[in-house]
Design a protein around this motif. Structure first.
Motif, PDB file in Angstrom:
ATOM      1  N   PHE A   1       0.899  -1.220   0.066  1.00 32.30           N
ATOM      2  CA  PHE A   1      -0.105   0.077  -0.062  1.00 32.30           C
ATOM      3  C   PHE A   1       0.859   1.157  -0.012  1.00 32.30           C
ATOM      4  CE2 PHE A   1      -3.082  -3.376   1.538  1.00 32.30           C
ATOM      5  CZ  PHE A   1      -4.040  -2.953   1.071  1.00 32.30           C
ATOM      6  N   ARG A   2       0.710   2.248  -1.043  1.00 34.67           N
ATOM      7  CA  ARG A   2       1.565   3.316  -1.218  1.00 34.67           C
ATOM      8  C   ARG A   2       0.337   4.598  -0.988  1.00 34.67           C
ATOM      9  NH1 ARG A   2       6.322   3.820  -3.080  1.00 34.67           N
ATOM     10  NH2 ARG A   2       7.395   1.812  -3.584  1.00 34.67           N
ATOM     11  N   SER A   3       0.650   5.279   0.164  1.00 36.57           N
ATOM     12  CA  SER A   3      -0.176   6.319   0.490  1.00 36.57           C
ATOM     13  C   SER A   3       0.189   7.718  -0.161  1.00 36.57           C
ATOM     14  CB  SER A   3      -0.414   6.671   1.974  1.00 36.57           C
ATOM     15  OG  SER A   3      -1.205   7.519   2.430  1.00 36.57           O
ATOM     16  N   ALA A   4      -0.625   8.312  -0.860  1.00 39.92           N
ATOM     17  CA  ALA A   4      -0.415   9.539  -1.506  1.00 39.92           C
ATOM     18  C   ALA A   4      -1.422  10.683  -1.442  1.00 39.92           C
ATOM     19  CB  ALA A   4      -0.050   9.408  -2.919  1.00 39.92           C
ATOM     20  N   ASN A   5      -1.052  11.847  -0.740  1.00 40.86           N
ATOM     21  CA  ASN A   5      -2.163  12.954  -0.486  1.00 40.86           C
ATOM     22  C   ASN A   5      -2.595  13.401  -2.042  1.00 40.86           C
ATOM     23  OD1 ASN A   5      -2.066  12.830   2.045  1.00 40.86           O
ATOM     24  ND2 ASN A   5      -0.642  14.514   2.402  1.00 40.86           N
ATOM     25  N   SER A   6      -1.667  13.250  -2.845  1.00 32.85           N
ATOM     26  CA  SER A   6      -1.841  13.878  -4.248  1.00 32.85           C
ATOM     27  C   SER A   6      -3.195  13.288  -4.853  1.00 32.85           C
ATOM     28  CB  SER A   6      -0.694  13.763  -5.280  1.00 32.85           C
ATOM     29  OG  SER A   6      -0.428  12.146  -5.384  1.00 32.85           O
TER      30      SER A   6
ATOM     31  N   GLY B   1      -5.015   7.611   2.235  1.00 29.43           N
ATOM     32  CA  GLY B   1      -4.698   7.365   3.768  1.00 29.43           C
ATOM     33  C   GLY B   1      -4.925   6.235   4.500  1.00 29.43           C
ATOM     34  N   GLU B   2      -4.887   6.361   5.895  1.00 27.69           N
ATOM     35  CA  GLU B   2      -5.137   4.977   6.561  1.00 27.69           C
ATOM     36  C   GLU B   2      -6.350   4.193   6.799  1.00 27.69           C
ATOM     37  OE1 GLU B   2      -2.743   2.935   8.186  1.00 27.69           O
ATOM     38  OE2 GLU B   2      -1.438   4.028   7.065  1.00 27.69           O
ATOM     39  N   GLU B   3      -7.325   5.205   6.414  1.00 30.32           N
ATOM     40  CA  GLU B   3      -8.729   4.738   6.452  1.00 30.32           C
ATOM     41  C   GLU B   3      -9.017   3.767   5.246  1.00 30.32           C
ATOM     42  OE1 GLU B   3     -12.610   3.925   7.177  1.00 30.32           O
ATOM     43  OE2 GLU B   3     -11.137   4.697   8.425  1.00 30.32           O
ATOM     44  N   GLU B   4      -8.553   4.220   4.082  1.00 30.54           N
ATOM     45  CA  GLU B   4      -8.539   3.246   3.161  1.00 30.54           C
ATOM     46  C   GLU B   4      -7.781   2.051   3.247  1.00 30.54           C
ATOM     47  OE1 GLU B   4      -7.978   4.928  -1.010  1.00 30.54           O
ATOM     48  OE2 GLU B   4      -8.889   6.840  -0.210  1.00 30.54           O
ATOM     49  N   VAL B   5      -6.398   1.900   4.015  1.00 32.79           N
ATOM     50  CA  VAL B   5      -5.566   0.820   4.282  1.00 32.79           C
ATOM     51  C   VAL B   5      -6.714  -0.081   5.025  1.00 32.79           C
ATOM     52  CG1 VAL B   5      -3.744   0.006   5.053  1.00 32.79           C
ATOM     53  CG2 VAL B   5      -3.510   2.067   3.737  1.00 32.79           C
ATOM     54  N   ARG B   6      -7.206   0.517   6.034  1.00 29.49           N
ATOM     55  CA  ARG B   6      -8.093  -0.188   6.928  1.00 29.49           C
ATOM     56  C   ARG B   6      -9.278  -0.754   6.477  1.00 29.49           C
ATOM     57  NH1 ARG B   6     -12.459  -0.143   9.709  1.00 29.49           N
ATOM     58  NH2 ARG B   6     -13.352   1.605   8.716  1.00 29.49           N
ATOM     59  N   GLN B   7      -9.836  -0.071   5.455  1.00 32.87           N
ATOM     60  CA  GLN B   7     -10.927  -0.962   4.801  1.00 32.87           C
ATOM     61  C   GLN B   7     -10.523  -1.975   3.975  1.00 32.87           C
ATOM     62  OE1 GLN B   7     -14.077   1.638   3.135  1.00 32.87           O
ATOM     63  NE2 GLN B   7     -13.956   3.081   4.704  1.00 32.87           N
ATOM     64  N   TRP B   8      -9.227  -1.655   3.086  1.00 32.03           N
ATOM     65  CA  TRP B   8      -8.898  -2.995   2.251  1.00 32.03           C
ATOM     66  C   TRP B   8      -8.717  -4.201   3.141  1.00 32.03           C
ATOM     67  CZ3 TRP B   8      -7.620  -4.083  -2.610  1.00 32.03           C
ATOM     68  CH2 TRP B   8      -7.908  -3.051  -3.641  1.00 32.03           C
ATOM     69  N   VAL B   9      -7.973  -3.790   4.295  1.00 31.55           N
ATOM     70  CA  VAL B   9      -7.612  -5.042   5.187  1.00 31.55           C
ATOM     71  C   VAL B   9      -8.728  -5.586   5.599  1.00 31.55           C
ATOM     72  CG1 VAL B   9      -6.134  -5.907   7.014  1.00 31.55           C
ATOM     73  CG2 VAL B   9      -5.222  -3.941   5.553  1.00 31.55           C
TER      74      VAL B   9
END
Length: 284
Positions: free
Chosen positions: A43-48, A257-265
């Motif tokens: 997972f790569r987080s990017a504010n862009s 961000g982390e919320e998307e990572v959490r939902q993926w996991v």
């Protein structure tokens, strides 16, 4: 005699200058590795990505004959590739550097790749000699595309020390197979034994599209390296706030961000890929 500046050197010089001026949206982040079977996810987080425009499936911009890249800042320009394509830096970057290869005239992003598209992509790959890169194509809204003007992206392949590899590299393929073992969603892959011509590449691409039963103008993803080409049919590009492009379907997921990572996991990343793609009944 002064050595001529190569594509990578020039692109990084322009990239860093644009970042410093705030014109190119990127910042260095540490990728997050999530263990899974039969391959891991990075997972790569990017504010862009929060600033990146994403057109709806019915937006006129997906079919309107206007050049989405006609007003691009000239400092993003890198090179004309043949007479049909232009290589620029991607404004909404996840990795450094990240290229965007677009058609000079409007062609819908829902169109399949052509010989000229693949010739241009291979030219860029062959020009990037200091590292290994991958070309991705998000065909159609269901394939995870953001705009309607035909374009491909080119980005560095992950380094092995990061603990992640795209599954055709990790699980290996040979010249006789068209699928990678244990992958639970439909896909088709071809190992490239020699440097192929554009005509050979488009022939391989068309055969892979037929093998996975991608209908004309249906969503699908294409991933191309100097070693292999991979096609993955798609049924949808988004689920709630989550989205998946070609890189995500091979395990490199871009999030805001982390919320998307959490939902993926929480949902199970491999299960989500099966929802975004087509379940392989023989595996699933």
């Amino acid at each position: 005699m002064e050595k001529e500046e190569g594509l990578e050197e020039r692109s990084l010089r322009q990239f860093d200058a644009l970042v410093e001026r705030g014109n190119l949206l990127w910042r260095m982040t540490t990728p997050q590795l999530i263990k899974a079977d039969p391959f891991n996810f990075q997972f790569r987080s990017a504010n862009s990505l929060t600033a990146k425009p994403i057109l709806s499936s019915t937006d006129p911009g997906r079919s309107k004959s206007t050049n989405a890249f006609s007003d691009t800042d000239p400092d993003f320009f890198l090179s004309h590739i043949g007479s049909s394509h232009t290589l620029i830096l991607n404004k909404y970057c996840v990795v450094r550097p990240q290229f965007l290869l677009h058609t000079n005239t409007f062609i819908p992003q829902s169109d399949h790749l052509t010989e000229s598209d693949l010739a241009a992509a291979w030219t860029v790959l062959s020009s990037l000699t200091r590292g290994k890169y991958i070309v991705i194509y998000n065909c159609g809204f269901e394939g995870g595309s953001s705009v309607g003007h035909k374009h491909l992206q080119i980005l560095p392949r992950p380094k092995k020390e990061e603990g992640f590899e795209f599954f055709p590299d990790l699980l290996s393929i040979d010249s006789d197979t068209s699928t990678v073992p244990k992958i639970p969603f439909r896909h088709s892959v071809k190992k490239l034994l020699l440097s192929p011509s554009a005509a050979q590449l488009v022939g391989i691409y068309k055969s892979l599209v037929e093998q996975v039963k991608v209908q004309e103008a249906a969503g699908h993803n294409v991933l191309l390296t100097e070693d292999w080409i991979l096609v993955i049919p798609r049924t949808k590009g988004r689920k709630g706030i989550l989205s998946a492009n070609a890189a995500a379907m091979a395990g490199m997921v871009w999030v805001t961000g982390e919320e998307e990572v959490r939902q993926w996991v929480e949902a199970g990343p491999m299960k989500l890929l099966c929802e975004f793609g087509v379940v392989d009944q023989e595996v699933g």
